[in-house]
Design an enzyme around this catalytic site. Sequence first.
Site, PDB file in Angstrom:
ATOM      1  N   HIS A 155       5.118  -9.810  -5.693  1.00 51.59           N
ATOM      2  CA  HIS A 155       5.254  -9.501  -4.275  1.00 51.59           C
ATOM      3  C   HIS A 155       6.368  -8.492  -4.022  1.00 51.59           C
ATOM      4  CE1 HIS A 155       3.156 -13.524  -3.074  1.00 51.59           C
ATOM      5  NE2 HIS A 155       2.304 -12.590  -3.430  1.00 51.59           N
ATOM      6  N   HIS A 190      -7.009  -5.933  -6.391  1.00 49.88           N
ATOM      7  CA  HIS A 190      -5.761  -5.514  -7.021  1.00 49.88           C
ATOM      8  C   HIS A 190      -5.994  -4.407  -8.052  1.00 49.88           C
ATOM      9  CE1 HIS A 190      -3.066  -8.531  -5.312  1.00 49.88           C
ATOM     10  NE2 HIS A 190      -3.983  -9.444  -5.542  1.00 49.88           N
TER      11      HIS A 190
END
Length: 423
Positions: free
Chosen positions: A261, A390
């Site tokens: 993150h 992703h």
Amino acid sequence: MNENQLLLPGSQSEAGFWIETSRHRDWLMNEAKRQLTFFSASCRDEPGFHTLGHDGSPLPGKLQELHTTTRLIHSYALGHLSGFKGAERIIDHGMTFLESHHRDRDHGGYLWALDGDQIKDDRKLAYGHVFVLLASASAKLAGHPDADKLMTDVRSVLEKHFWDEEAGLFRDEWNRDWTPFSTYRGMNANMHGVEAMLAAFEATGDEIYLFRAGRILDFFIGKIAPSENWRLPEHYSSDWQINRDYAGDPMFRPSGTTPGHSFELGRLQLQHWDLSGRTDPNALDRARRLIAQALNDAWLPGGGLAYTLDFDGRVANASRFWWPITEAIGAVAALIALDRRPEDEEWYRKLWTYANETFVDHQHGGWFPAVDGAGAVVTSIFDGKPDIYHSLQACLFPLSGRLSRMIPLEKPEYSDKPQTPFS
């Protein structure tokens, strides 16, 4: 030259930066197209999407969560913008399922999970709703005729139920009827809120999205990160104090910090700076500190990135999942686009080489979700190959040559007519 050498994402002997070489750029585009082709099989003949096994065959079951639907819309909108023929079919399928199944006609908002036609989980989560905003923005950029309607609806829901104007952050979760579910506050939904609002700004030009994304970034990267040695705690109380004792789901709300993150927020900080005219003199340095700390903390012996860290940067969960590598690639590529340094290129090559040797499935397409310390594929919490989002972005973002999203000068024409997948 053997097959693996042919598939390398670049040559280690090449001087300069891989993203400037035709060999690497061709490899990135080819890998993106292989992923888009593989995940095209997700589309059911009936409403919804399959989860695909490692070989691309549909897995049993019809469970579908909101982030799966919206990420497929977003990913194939990027595919459409990059010229992948047949992307429209996936976008249309996802937009239809959002309207027919996820949208709650009784209470408004979007339901988290369906099992076929039955509601499986009726919670209203900020995490899911910001992905609806992302899907609508991406669909609008791709020219989908229903994108404006979807964006108008989800914006009103976010405004009414999730956005906390005083804090400048998103609240997290409600029951189906919008009664309180918990007082939990988290970074993850807000991070993806930044992603969605930057996309919405690019799709509409409405500066409220840019302004609110900046408020979230200011809190996490301007306030929290410097006070935590450039690491980002995940969990907070209702008044936005760090909750160091939080022990939620160990895989989906893990304690401590999640370096993947940090990569995402670092890249989003750079994207926001770029879209805002590059006026903030501290944005680049903050993003670089955040990304560098996560790389240094999380890179494991033998390669790969740890899933979670303690608050002091020690490895807590050493599981090697695919998505932190993809986000690290995107973050370092953004640094190279803005402030290229030799150490950025070293990391970029190291990350791509490891990803290519371990996660990329050269036989079937797509990426394996987890590997062990030796780089062997292992069974994990993820069924099959759960996600294109992703890994597709890891290929397309470095190709764009810019920090804003991949928008070509001339958008491909949008058509709802059946098309042949990439050939």
